[in-house]
Design an enzyme around this catalytic site. Structure first.
Site, PDB file in Angstrom:
ATOM      1  N   ASN A   9     -16.574 -21.833 -11.001  1.00 45.70           N
ATOM      2  CA  ASN A   9     -17.711 -22.708 -10.763  1.00 45.70           C
ATOM      3  C   ASN A   9     -17.384 -24.065 -11.384  1.00 45.70           C
ATOM      4  O   ASN A   9     -17.406 -24.208 -12.598  1.00 45.70           O
ATOM      5  CB  ASN A   9     -18.966 -22.089 -11.413  1.00 45.70           C
ATOM      6  CG  ASN A   9     -20.180 -22.986 -11.293  1.00 45.70           C
ATOM      7  OD1 ASN A   9     -20.146 -24.021 -10.624  1.00 45.70           O
ATOM      8  ND2 ASN A   9     -21.271 -22.594 -11.960  1.00 45.70           N
ATOM      9  N   LYS A  11     -19.019 -26.723 -11.232  1.00 40.72           N
ATOM     10  CA  LYS A  11     -20.246 -27.444 -11.614  1.00 40.72           C
ATOM     11  C   LYS A  11     -20.152 -28.904 -11.130  1.00 40.72           C
ATOM     12  O   LYS A  11     -19.539 -29.148 -10.104  1.00 40.72           O
ATOM     13  CB  LYS A  11     -20.478 -27.319 -13.125  1.00 40.72           C
ATOM     14  CG  LYS A  11     -20.474 -25.845 -13.578  1.00 40.72           C
ATOM     15  CD  LYS A  11     -20.980 -25.630 -14.959  1.00 40.72           C
ATOM     16  CE  LYS A  11     -20.912 -24.144 -15.296  1.00 40.72           C
ATOM     17  NZ  LYS A  11     -21.423 -23.819 -16.619  1.00 40.72           N
ATOM     18  N   HIS A  96     -28.084 -19.616 -10.897  1.00 45.10           N
ATOM     19  CA  HIS A  96     -27.374 -19.979 -12.129  1.00 45.10           C
ATOM     20  C   HIS A  96     -28.396 -20.449 -13.172  1.00 45.10           C
ATOM     21  O   HIS A  96     -29.379 -21.100 -12.830  1.00 45.10           O
ATOM     22  CB  HIS A  96     -26.342 -21.089 -11.836  1.00 45.10           C
ATOM     23  CG  HIS A  96     -25.373 -21.266 -12.956  1.00 45.10           C
ATOM     24  ND1 HIS A  96     -25.707 -21.939 -14.115  1.00 45.10           N
ATOM     25  CD2 HIS A  96     -24.104 -20.828 -13.122  1.00 45.10           C
ATOM     26  CE1 HIS A  96     -24.659 -21.907 -14.938  1.00 45.10           C
ATOM     27  NE2 HIS A  96     -23.675 -21.241 -14.362  1.00 45.10           N
ATOM     28  N   GLU A  98     -28.344 -22.788 -15.186  1.00 44.05           N
ATOM     29  CA  GLU A  98     -28.559 -24.248 -15.199  1.00 44.05           C
ATOM     30  C   GLU A  98     -29.558 -24.647 -14.128  1.00 44.05           C
ATOM     31  O   GLU A  98     -30.333 -25.591 -14.307  1.00 44.05           O
ATOM     32  CB  GLU A  98     -27.206 -24.968 -15.023  1.00 44.05           C
ATOM     33  CG  GLU A  98     -26.356 -24.832 -16.286  1.00 44.05           C
ATOM     34  CD  GLU A  98     -24.854 -24.869 -16.063  1.00 44.05           C
ATOM     35  OE1 GLU A  98     -24.401 -25.291 -14.976  1.00 44.05           O
ATOM     36  OE2 GLU A  98     -24.118 -24.457 -16.991  1.00 44.05           O
ATOM     37  N   GLU A 168     -24.355 -13.823 -16.935  1.00 43.45           N
ATOM     38  CA  GLU A 168     -23.951 -14.984 -17.729  1.00 43.45           C
ATOM     39  C   GLU A 168     -24.979 -15.208 -18.834  1.00 43.45           C
ATOM     40  O   GLU A 168     -26.025 -15.825 -18.595  1.00 43.45           O
ATOM     41  CB  GLU A 168     -23.889 -16.233 -16.849  1.00 43.45           C
ATOM     42  CG  GLU A 168     -22.902 -16.141 -15.713  1.00 43.45           C
ATOM     43  CD  GLU A 168     -22.442 -17.511 -15.238  1.00 43.45           C
ATOM     44  OE1 GLU A 168     -21.238 -17.719 -15.205  1.00 43.45           O
ATOM     45  OE2 GLU A 168     -23.291 -18.370 -14.952  1.00 43.45           O
ATOM     46  N   GLY A 174     -20.485 -22.471 -21.821  1.00 44.35           N
ATOM     47  CA  GLY A 174     -20.024 -23.770 -22.299  1.00 44.35           C
ATOM     48  C   GLY A 174     -20.093 -23.929 -23.810  1.00 44.35           C
ATOM     49  O   GLY A 174     -19.941 -25.035 -24.326  1.00 44.35           O
ATOM     50  N   SER A 213     -17.880 -18.832 -21.293  1.00 48.28           N
ATOM     51  CA  SER A 213     -16.710 -19.089 -22.145  1.00 48.28           C
ATOM     52  C   SER A 213     -15.593 -18.056 -21.937  1.00 48.28           C
ATOM     53  O   SER A 213     -14.876 -17.732 -22.880  1.00 48.28           O
ATOM     54  CB  SER A 213     -17.120 -19.181 -23.619  1.00 48.28           C
ATOM     55  OG  SER A 213     -18.022 -20.248 -23.815  1.00 48.28           O
TER      56      SER A 213
HETATM   57  P1  13P Z   1     -18.168 -21.674 -19.014  1.00 50.32           P
HETATM   58  O1  13P Z   1     -17.027 -20.806 -18.560  1.00 50.32           O
HETATM   59  O2  13P Z   1     -17.805 -23.133 -19.082  1.00 50.32           O
HETATM   60  O3  13P Z   1     -18.818 -21.155 -20.259  1.00 50.32           O
HETATM   61  O4  13P Z   1     -19.291 -21.602 -17.848  1.00 50.32           O
HETATM   62  C1  13P Z   1     -19.676 -20.372 -17.348  1.00 50.32           C
HETATM   63  C2  13P Z   1     -20.544 -20.598 -16.172  1.00 50.32           C
HETATM   64  O5  13P Z   1     -21.659 -21.066 -16.289  1.00 50.32           O
HETATM   65  C3  13P Z   1     -20.008 -20.259 -14.848  1.00 50.32           C
HETATM   66  O6  13P Z   1     -20.999 -20.285 -13.878  1.00 50.32           O
END
Ligand code: 13P
Length: 250
Positions: A9, A11, A96, A98, A168, A174, A213
């Site tokens: 992803n 983003k 997601h 976010e 997740e 992150g 992560s």
């Molecule tokens: P990270 O791998 O940067 O922690 O992000 C995970 C994520 O949100 C994938 O959709």
């Protein structure tokens, strides 16, 4: 036999030119990974087409990071599932954290997006996961169960068969703080159990990915767990060598 999936992803990162370079790097290295591992990349909308042109024929699949809840029409700024499918994408990431957190996506919105995804022959990568305070309060099982029941339980068995789930934990995204392999296994097994309540033995075939992560140094330990079928990778998916190295974790 469940699919092993490593999905990236991206983003809101990369320009089209950067995305094309990243995709080329992933295609070049993919041969180093066992062919039983499926790779998916999810670039921003602006370069879905260009990235598709790079990955075509490589066995890497394309995903969008979101889609509109409506089919078409006067929805300025939205991108429909039909548009995404027309490019050759196979997946859409839905739910997601976010999008739930910053764009107010509710289960109601996600139900509508699911309809669009399936009507256009796409498959969802449906994300679930709890926030730090929810885990600390011991509510993570309840939170994840509700996210599944409110959206996935509305699917038909045929739609469910095409669905990928990603767990997740918000506190791991992150942050550099990964769930331990045991924590991941515990909740992945729980998720599979919840899915089985509704869909029975079909839940055995559902790929449940871990996200938060994940990186080359912890992928093998996570993927060694019985119910961890791959990863949804953020940061580490934007370095071709790291993304591929995660695939070697199987
Ligand atoms: P990270 O791998 O940067 O922690 O992000 C995970 C994520 O949100 C994938 O959709």
């Amino acid at each position: 036999m469940r699919k092993k999936i490593v999905a990236g992803n991206w983003k809101m990162n990369t320009t089209p030119a950067e995305g094309v370079e990243l995709a080329k790097g992933i295609v070049a290295l993919k041969g180093e990974v066992c062919p039983s591992v499926s790779f998916i990349v999810a670039p921003p909308f602006t370069h879905l087409t260009e990235v598709m042109n790079v990955i075509k024929g490589s066995g890497i699949a394309l995903a969008a990071q979101n889609c509109a809840a409506e089919a078409k029409g006067a929805y300025t700024g939205e991108v429909s599932a039909r548009m995404i499918a027309s490019i050759g994408a196979e997946y859409v990431i839905l739910g997601h954290s976010e999008r739930r957190e910053y764009y107010g996506e509710t289960s109601e919105t996600l139900n509508k997006k699911m309809v669009q995804v399936f009507e256009n022959g796409l498959s969802p990568i449906y994300c679930v996961g709890e926030k730090l305070e929810e885990r600390e309060a011991g509510k993570h099982f309840d939170v994840v169960r509700a996210q599944i029941e409110e959206v996935i339980f509305k699917l038909t068995p045929e739609q469910f068969e095409k669905t990928v789930i990603a767990y997740e934990p918000v506190w791991a995204i992150g942050t550099g703080k990964t769930a331990t392999a045991d924590q991941a296994q515990e909740i992945h097994a729980f998720i599979r159990g919840v899915l089985a309540e509704k869909f029975g033995a079909k839940a055995e075939n559902t790929a449940i990915l871990y996200g938060g992560s994940a990186k080359p140094s912890n992928a093998a330990e996570l993927f060694a767990k019985a119910d961890v079928d791959g990863g949804l990778i953020g940061g580490a998916s934007r370095v071709a060598a790291d993304f591929i190295a995660i695939g070697k974790g199987f």
